[in-house]
Every structure is written in C-alpha cells, then in structure tokens.
Write a protein that holds these residues in place. Structure first.
Motif, PDB file in Angstrom:
ATOM      1  N   VAL A  73      38.397  47.816  53.196  1.00 58.52           N
ATOM      2  CA  VAL A  73      38.021  48.130  54.511  1.00 58.52           C
ATOM      3  C   VAL A  73      37.044  47.107  55.340  1.00 58.52           C
ATOM      4  CG1 VAL A  73      37.314  50.299  55.664  1.00 58.52           C
ATOM      5  CG2 VAL A  73      38.874  50.610  53.989  1.00 58.52           C
ATOM      6  N   ARG A  74      36.069  47.140  54.468  1.00 55.47           N
ATOM      7  CA  ARG A  74      34.899  46.005  55.119  1.00 55.47           C
ATOM      8  C   ARG A  74      35.690  44.852  55.513  1.00 55.47           C
ATOM      9  NH1 ARG A  74      30.989  45.381  51.661  1.00 55.47           N
ATOM     10  NH2 ARG A  74      30.458  47.500  51.736  1.00 55.47           N
ATOM     11  N   PRO A  84      34.883  52.334  60.776  1.00 52.77           N
ATOM     12  CA  PRO A  84      34.812  53.168  59.494  1.00 52.77           C
ATOM     13  C   PRO A  84      33.413  53.769  59.413  1.00 52.77           C
ATOM     14  CG  PRO A  84      35.274  50.919  58.782  1.00 52.77           C
ATOM     15  CD  PRO A  84      35.379  51.014  60.631  1.00 52.77           C
ATOM     16  N   ARG A  85      33.520  55.039  59.015  1.00 49.59           N
ATOM     17  CA  ARG A  85      32.341  55.562  58.449  1.00 49.59           C
ATOM     18  C   ARG A  85      31.993  55.635  57.087  1.00 49.59           C
ATOM     19  NH1 ARG A  85      33.183  60.496  62.577  1.00 49.59           N
ATOM     20  NH2 ARG A  85      31.894  59.603  64.232  1.00 49.59           N
ATOM     21  N   PRO A  86      31.091  55.107  56.569  1.00 45.92           N
ATOM     22  CA  PRO A  86      30.930  54.927  55.144  1.00 45.92           C
ATOM     23  C   PRO A  86      31.179  56.250  54.192  1.00 45.92           C
ATOM     24  CG  PRO A  86      28.898  53.880  56.212  1.00 45.92           C
ATOM     25  CD  PRO A  86      29.827  54.757  56.954  1.00 45.92           C
ATOM     26  N   ALA A  87      30.908  57.364  54.739  1.00 46.44           N
ATOM     27  CA  ALA A  87      31.189  58.564  53.921  1.00 46.44           C
ATOM     28  C   ALA A  87      32.546  58.777  53.621  1.00 46.44           C
ATOM     29  CB  ALA A  87      30.299  59.674  54.361  1.00 46.44           C
ATOM     30  N   HIS A  88      32.926  58.582  54.953  1.00 50.49           N
ATOM     31  CA  HIS A  88      34.419  58.626  54.806  1.00 50.49           C
ATOM     32  C   HIS A  88      35.218  57.889  54.229  1.00 50.49           C
ATOM     33  CE1 HIS A  88      38.492  58.909  57.045  1.00 50.49           C
ATOM     34  NE2 HIS A  88      38.512  60.145  56.684  1.00 50.49           N
ATOM     35  N   VAL A  89      34.780  56.318  54.022  1.00 52.89           N
ATOM     36  CA  VAL A  89      35.625  55.602  53.361  1.00 52.89           C
ATOM     37  C   VAL A  89      35.176  55.852  51.776  1.00 52.89           C
ATOM     38  CG1 VAL A  89      35.440  52.944  52.715  1.00 52.89           C
ATOM     39  CG2 VAL A  89      35.384  53.914  55.052  1.00 52.89           C
ATOM     40  N   ARG A  90      33.996  56.341  51.579  1.00 53.78           N
ATOM     41  CA  ARG A  90      33.859  56.502  50.137  1.00 53.78           C
ATOM     42  C   ARG A  90      34.748  57.876  49.769  1.00 53.78           C
ATOM     43  NH1 ARG A  90      28.448  55.764  51.887  1.00 53.78           N
ATOM     44  NH2 ARG A  90      28.064  58.085  51.946  1.00 53.78           N
ATOM     45  N   GLY A 144      48.399  40.788  32.244  1.00 53.56           N
ATOM     46  CA  GLY A 144      47.825  42.315  32.243  1.00 53.56           C
ATOM     47  C   GLY A 144      46.511  42.261  33.111  1.00 53.56           C
ATOM     48  N   SER A 145      46.155  41.245  33.531  1.00 59.46           N
ATOM     49  CA  SER A 145      45.051  41.600  34.699  1.00 59.46           C
ATOM     50  C   SER A 145      45.282  42.180  35.729  1.00 59.46           C
ATOM     51  CB  SER A 145      44.072  40.297  34.788  1.00 59.46           C
ATOM     52  OG  SER A 145      44.972  39.360  35.458  1.00 59.46           O
ATOM     53  N   PRO A 146      44.328  42.903  36.679  1.00 57.17           N
ATOM     54  CA  PRO A 146      44.685  43.259  38.092  1.00 57.17           C
ATOM     55  C   PRO A 146      45.205  42.479  38.838  1.00 57.17           C
ATOM     56  CG  PRO A 146      42.441  44.211  37.137  1.00 57.17           C
ATOM     57  CD  PRO A 146      42.900  43.168  36.290  1.00 57.17           C
ATOM     58  N   ASP A 147      46.235  42.884  39.690  1.00 59.03           N
ATOM     59  CA  ASP A 147      46.671  41.989  40.594  1.00 59.03           C
ATOM     60  C   ASP A 147      45.954  42.341  41.944  1.00 59.03           C
ATOM     61  OD1 ASP A 147      48.163  40.778  42.729  1.00 59.03           O
ATOM     62  OD2 ASP A 147      49.950  41.468  41.760  1.00 59.03           O
ATOM     63  N   TRP A 148      44.838  41.606  42.148  1.00 58.02           N
ATOM     64  CA  TRP A 148      43.846  41.843  43.066  1.00 58.02           C
ATOM     65  C   TRP A 148      44.480  41.834  44.613  1.00 58.02           C
ATOM     66  CZ3 TRP A 148      40.270  44.869  42.057  1.00 58.02           C
ATOM     67  CH2 TRP A 148      39.702  44.956  40.594  1.00 58.02           C
ATOM     68  N   ALA A 149      45.604  40.851  44.879  1.00 58.78           N
ATOM     69  CA  ALA A 149      46.257  40.750  46.219  1.00 58.78           C
ATOM     70  C   ALA A 149      47.095  42.020  46.503  1.00 58.78           C
ATOM     71  CB  ALA A 149      46.876  39.661  46.399  1.00 58.78           C
ATOM     72  N   THR A 150      47.830  42.683  45.542  1.00 60.73           N
ATOM     73  CA  THR A 150      48.534  43.639  45.679  1.00 60.73           C
ATOM     74  C   THR A 150      47.533  44.932  45.967  1.00 60.73           C
ATOM     75  OG1 THR A 150      50.156  42.636  44.486  1.00 60.73           O
ATOM     76  CG2 THR A 150      50.311  45.181  44.803  1.00 60.73           C
ATOM     77  N   ILE A 151      46.583  45.100  44.826  1.00 63.56           N
ATOM     78  CA  ILE A 151      45.608  46.093  45.162  1.00 63.56           C
ATOM     79  C   ILE A 151      44.914  46.163  46.546  1.00 63.56           C
ATOM     80  CG2 ILE A 151      43.299  46.989  44.260  1.00 63.56           C
ATOM     81  CD1 ILE A 151      44.415  45.918  41.453  1.00 63.56           C
ATOM     82  N   TYR A 152      44.631  45.074  46.984  1.00 61.42           N
ATOM     83  CA  TYR A 152      44.068  44.728  48.652  1.00 61.42           C
ATOM     84  C   TYR A 152      44.813  45.555  49.438  1.00 61.42           C
ATOM     85  CZ  TYR A 152      41.991  42.512  52.625  1.00 61.42           C
ATOM     86  OH  TYR A 152      41.531  42.147  54.054  1.00 61.42           O
TER      87      TYR A 152
END
Length: 132
Positions: A61-62, A77-83, A106-114
């Motif tokens: 988000v940041r 974005p408000r930090p508490a809401h984002v958490r 098997g490692s995380p696919d960070w681009a897709t997770i993003y």
C-alpha cells in the motif's frame, strides 16, 4: 508491454468499479510489482518459506501511494485501517485457502502477491467500513 499480473489487476479493478486512467498506469503497477519482488529485504518477509502477508500488505500500500504520478482520487491510507485490512488479507489466504502464489521452486511469487494485495486494498479494503 503489460504482463499478466497487470492485466489480472485491470480486470479485477473494473469488476470493483475502479477504472484505471490509462494502460500506462497498469504498466506502472506491473513494473512496481516486479521491483517489489527484487527487494533486498524480501527474505525478511518469509518464515519457513511462508510469506508474512500481513507484513507485506502495508509495504505494498505504501509503495502504491508513493509512486510518482499517482492521479487517482483515493483517500490517504490510515495505518490502523491498513493493519486491519492486512490481517483480513492474510486470514483469507493463509487460514482459509492454505495457499499463496509461488514460483516454480516453491518460493513466494512476490510480484503476484503484490498485485493481489493491491487488488484487495483497492477492491475490498477501500469499501470496507472503517472502525472509528
């Protein structure tokens, strides 16, 4: 040229009623997702080959809001809401599905997770009632 991740986000955003202003915006998101996957500290976001999605979410988000040229009229974005949204996102992926996007090794696919975290934020979290 936009890769698959940007196209998936594009379709998802349209389903949620968010119309990206230009295809170049989606290309920027796709580029940001690939850059996120190359972060030097990416391994700090993994425990036993399991991504720490609630820790990744606020970083996504940041990153999205800090990109130059952001033109959408979205609330800051408000930090508490984002958490709270991050906990919801992690619960959905890890506790209900027990899966997350992975690379061939098997490692995380960070681009897709993003892209998925950003889709959750823009498509769900912004419409989720905020606790006061």
């Amino acid at each position: 040229m936009m890769t698959g991740a940007g196209m998936v986000l594009s379709g998802s955003l349209l389903l949620h009623g968010i119309v990206p202003s230009q295809a170049t915006d989606l290309e920027k998101i796709d580029h940001a997702a690939r850059a996120f996957a190359e972060r030097e500290d990416i391994q700090a976001l993994v425990d036993d080959n399991r991504p720490r999605l609630a820790a990744v979410y606020p970083l996504v988000v940041r990153d999205y809001f800090s990109n130059a040229g952001r033109e959408e009229l979205l609330p800051e974005p408000r930090p508490a809401h984002v958490r709270e949204c991050a906990r919801h996102y992690e619960t959905f992926w890890l506790e209900r599905r027990f899966i997350w996007p992975t690379e061939a090794d098997g490692s995380p696919d960070w681009a897709t997770i993003y892209v998925q975290a950003l889709d959750h934020y823009l498509g769900f979290c912004l419409r989720w009632p905020r606790r006061q």
